[in-house]
Design a protein around this motif. Structure first.
Motif: not given
Length: 232
Positions: A1-27
């Motif tokens: 996978m090209p580096l640009i795609d790898e970084i995009t994937r990493l960004r999106d997965e990381t942001l999703s993880s952070l949102d999931t954790i905060h949702n757990y906190y809030f819920h």
């Protein structure tokens, strides 16, 4: 996978993880508020934890809610925010160094390691892993200095790095010193210390949210700067 795609994937997965954790906190916080509302309406019940032998009634459980939310829940999710940041930085550096290994050209390996490697990619992977392991024991400010040295992205800015340094120092106090502030925390905080030696470290809700927002912003800034650079 090209580096640009790898970084995009990493960004999106990381942001999703952070949102999931905060949702757990809030819920979870919301669920405890519902418990308190149920108790205020006069409902009676008893809960027994067979593992510990503890028994609480509705009044006791309602009284525990605030301590659970501001203490254990806030601490656990805050620590998770920092862990996600650490994983993001490590994964990002690994991707970048693997794609551009020239900055590692001065590193040395045991000759046996070279002989045992199946190909050049394996050698690069070994050197990258060793480099990141050494970096992991350094301060978070050093991580970003290293990132700027190899990628020259211009972010995060110094104010963000200082705030992240205090955030990580707070996490370390919770993990390694049972939440009691010590001189190590003060020294690591780059002038941003919120407490002095001997204080009990607390995580106000606004600080908890600000930490989450800052980590998300840094993940976005670093990722998007790298993507923009690779698009040229």
């Amino acid at each position: 996978m090209p580096l640009i795609d790898e970084i995009t994937r990493l960004r999106d997965e990381t942001l999703s993880s952070l949102d999931t954790i905060h949702n757990y906190y809030f819920h979870t916080k919301s669920a405890w508020r519902i418990v308190q509302q149920v108790v205020r309406k006069g409902n009676k019940f008893t809960i027994r934890n067979r593992a510990t032998g503890s028994i609480v009634d509705e009044t006791e459980l309602s009284g525990l809610a605030q301590a659970y939310v501001t203490g254990l829940l806030a601490s656990a999710t805050f620590q998770h925010f920092v862990s996600v940041l650490e994983r993001f930085v490590s994964d990002f550096l690994s991707l970048w160094l693997t794609e551009y290994p020239n900055s590692l050209s001065g590193k040395e390996l045991k000759f046996k390691t070279v002989l045992d490697a199946t190909d050049k990619n394996k050698i690069v992977a070994t050197v990258v892993e060793k480099e990141l392991l050494e970096l992991a024991y350094q301060r978070i400010s050093d991580w970003f200095l290293y990132l700027e040295k190899i990628a020259q992205l211009g972010c995060p800015i110094s104010d963000q790095i200082e705030r992240l340094t205090e955030i990580k120092a707070s996490r370390d106090v919770l993990v390694h010193n049972n939440g009691i502030v010590n001189s190590v925390y003060v020294g690591k905080s780059m002038g941003r210390a919120r407490f002095v030696d001997g204080d009990k470290l607390v995580l106000p809700e606004d600080y908890h949210r600000d930490s989450w927002e800052l980590i998300k912003q840094v993940v976005k800034d670093v990722s998007n700067a790298a993507i923009k650079k690779l698009e040229k």
